[in-house]
Design a protein around this motif. Structure first.
Motif, PDB file in Angstrom:
ATOM      1  N   ALA A   1      12.631  22.667  66.541  1.00 38.54           N
ATOM      2  CA  ALA A   1      13.792  21.780  66.490  1.00 38.54           C
ATOM      3  C   ALA A   1      13.850  20.868  67.713  1.00 38.54           C
ATOM      4  O   ALA A   1      14.115  19.662  67.601  1.00 38.54           O
ATOM      5  CB  ALA A   1      15.071  22.612  66.388  1.00 38.54           C
TER       6      ALA A   1
ATOM      7  N   THR B   1      15.560  24.953  53.265  1.00 38.91           N
ATOM      8  CA  THR B   1      15.053  26.289  53.531  1.00 38.91           C
ATOM      9  C   THR B   1      15.568  26.837  54.859  1.00 38.91           C
ATOM     10  O   THR B   1      15.577  28.051  55.064  1.00 38.91           O
ATOM     11  CB  THR B   1      13.515  26.293  53.548  1.00 38.91           C
ATOM     12  N   HIS B   2      15.983  25.966  55.758  1.00 44.04           N
ATOM     13  CA  HIS B   2      16.435  26.432  57.069  1.00 44.04           C
ATOM     14  C   HIS B   2      17.911  26.815  57.028  1.00 44.04           C
ATOM     15  O   HIS B   2      18.712  26.203  56.335  1.00 44.04           O
ATOM     16  CB  HIS B   2      16.205  25.345  58.128  1.00 44.04           C
ATOM     17  N   GLU B   3      18.252  27.849  57.827  1.00 45.53           N
ATOM     18  CA  GLU B   3      19.622  28.360  57.830  1.00 45.53           C
ATOM     19  C   GLU B   3      20.648  27.283  58.172  1.00 45.53           C
ATOM     20  O   GLU B   3      21.739  27.246  57.595  1.00 45.53           O
ATOM     21  CB  GLU B   3      19.744  29.517  58.846  1.00 45.53           C
ATOM     22  N   THR B   4      20.312  26.400  59.101  1.00 46.44           N
ATOM     23  CA  THR B   4      21.283  25.395  59.528  1.00 46.44           C
ATOM     24  C   THR B   4      21.599  24.407  58.408  1.00 46.44           C
ATOM     25  O   THR B   4      22.753  24.014  58.211  1.00 46.44           O
ATOM     26  CB  THR B   4      20.758  24.633  60.761  1.00 46.44           C
ATOM     27  N   THR B   5      20.576  24.009  57.661  1.00 43.47           N
ATOM     28  CA  THR B   5      20.794  23.094  56.537  1.00 43.47           C
ATOM     29  C   THR B   5      21.640  23.749  55.469  1.00 43.47           C
ATOM     30  O   THR B   5      22.572  23.138  54.930  1.00 43.47           O
ATOM     31  CB  THR B   5      19.441  22.652  55.937  1.00 43.47           C
TER      32      THR B   5
ATOM     33  N   PHE C   1      11.256  20.719  57.546  1.00 42.04           N
ATOM     34  CA  PHE C   1      12.642  20.721  57.982  1.00 42.04           C
ATOM     35  C   PHE C   1      13.448  19.699  57.196  1.00 42.04           C
ATOM     36  O   PHE C   1      13.076  18.539  57.092  1.00 42.04           O
ATOM     37  CB  PHE C   1      12.744  20.410  59.473  1.00 42.04           C
TER      38      PHE C   1
ATOM     39  N   TRP D   1      21.473  31.515  63.992  1.00 46.74           N
ATOM     40  CA  TRP D   1      21.752  30.082  63.993  1.00 46.74           C
ATOM     41  C   TRP D   1      23.235  29.893  63.716  1.00 46.74           C
ATOM     42  O   TRP D   1      23.835  30.665  62.959  1.00 46.74           O
ATOM     43  CB  TRP D   1      20.933  29.366  62.915  1.00 46.74           C
TER      44      TRP D   1
ATOM     45  N   ASP E   1      12.054  33.373  66.276  1.00 43.05           N
ATOM     46  CA  ASP E   1      13.266  32.643  66.635  1.00 43.05           C
ATOM     47  C   ASP E   1      12.968  31.580  67.689  1.00 43.05           C
ATOM     48  O   ASP E   1      13.460  30.448  67.613  1.00 43.05           O
ATOM     49  CB  ASP E   1      14.343  33.601  67.160  1.00 43.05           C
TER      50      ASP E   1
ATOM     51  N   ASP F   1      11.153  28.709  66.039  1.00 43.66           N
ATOM     52  CA  ASP F   1      12.062  27.855  65.264  1.00 43.66           C
ATOM     53  C   ASP F   1      12.807  26.886  66.175  1.00 43.66           C
ATOM     54  O   ASP F   1      12.941  25.690  65.877  1.00 43.66           O
ATOM     55  CB  ASP F   1      13.073  28.712  64.495  1.00 43.66           C
TER      56      ASP F   1
END
Length: 305
Positions: free
Chosen positions: A23, A144-148, A140, A298, A16, A19
């Motif tokens: 960012a 694949t990223h949770e925020t996207t 990024f 996230w 975490d 990650d």
């Protein structure tokens, strides 16, 4: 092009924290990362590295008890994105947040977004799924990223009950690969404008728009949020920003100035513990919290005007 190789040591190490570090460093100009046993190896063009900006970003690292140290050295000449370009990513299926509740009540079918790299094609998805192909230059911004994924899901949810979505004008802050703009445009938005501080991202977003045949409705610009006030005309119905907490806190007032009456602001790129300070800041600007969600700690916040 000459690069610096920056070895970040995270103590104590956690995925975490890595990650979040990626960012934050990404906003400071880093282009790509490799995970190590103790942190990350980051790569940045030598003329883009500002040690003071990097240090300021790391000073407010939000994980209590976690320290970040780094060592800077010239990198050997090679294509830092080569491995990612060769490997690509597995396809991602994104459904709207209203998949069960709202869509069922309205007897409407929620679209399904399938994000892929053009080589690893998905299996067992609806025939009418909306495909988005991303030419993977950096990890990024591929979905694949949770925020996207959370923002893409919110875009699906938002467009269902709005019969005028085809009139929607979208602003994509920190566009990266352009995936959020492309998602909105393929769902039927009228126009999208995206900007990013990184020249590579601007070029890559434009390239991905061409692949997805939405380039006639997508404008990409290089710069930070200040360009919104002198290079971007008019206001927007949807403003999207998947950026770290500190940048959001600094730029949200500018975002607010570009929001049309009744517009929505969708924010992600930060952890759940950062939500309250963003909510408080938004309230001072007359923005009302409409939704809050999280995935693997996230967070995603949706505000209305």
């Amino acid at each position: 092009m000459k690069y610096f190789e920056v070895e970040f040591t995270i103590s104590p190490f956690s995925s975490d924290a890595a990650d979040l570090l990626a960012a934050i460093a990404g906003e400071a100009g880093f282009e790509t990362f490799e995970e190590t046993t103790t942190g990350l190896m980051g790569y940045i063009q030598q003329d883009l590295l500002d040690v003071n900006v990097l240090q300021e970003s790391l000073n407010d690292f939000p994980f209590e008890g976690v320290s970040i140290n780094y060592d800077i050295r010239p990198a050997e000449d090679r294509d830092w994105n080569e491995q990612w370009e060769q490997e690509g990513f597995d396809p991602i299926v994104v459904k709207g947040g209203m998949w069960n509740e709202e869509c069922g009540m309205r007897n409407e079918k929620c679209p399904v977004i399938v994000i892929h790299d053009g080589r690893h094609l998905p299996e067992n998805v609806p025939a009418d799924a909306i495909p988005i192909e991303i030419d993977a230059k950096l990890a990024f911004g591929t979905g694949t990223h949770e925020t996207t994924r959370m923002i893409c899901s919110e875009l699906i949810s938002f467009h269902i009950p709005h019969s005028t979505f085809h009139e929607t004008r979208v602003l994509d802050c920190g566009t990266g690969t352009g995936i959020l703009s492309i998602c909105a445009l393929k769902l039927g938005a009228k126009e999208a404008v995206g900007y990013d501080i990184d020249e590579w991202s601007v070029d890559n977003a434009r390239h991905n728009a061409v692949i997805n045949q939405v380039d006639d409705r997508f404008t990409t610009l290089q710069g930070d949020a200040s360009i919104l006030l002198n290079k971007v005309d008019g206001t927007f119905d949807l403003v999207l920003a998947n950026i770290n907490r500190n940048i959001l806190l600094a730029d949200i007032e500018t975002f607010r100035q570009k929001m049309a009456d009744g517009a929505r602001l969708i924010l992600s790129g930060f952890y759940t513990e950062d939500c309250q300070m963003l909510i408080d800041k938004a309230r001072t600007l007359g923005l009302k919290l409409s939704k809050q969600k999280e995935d693997q700690n996230w967070a995603c916040l949706v505000f209305s005007l």
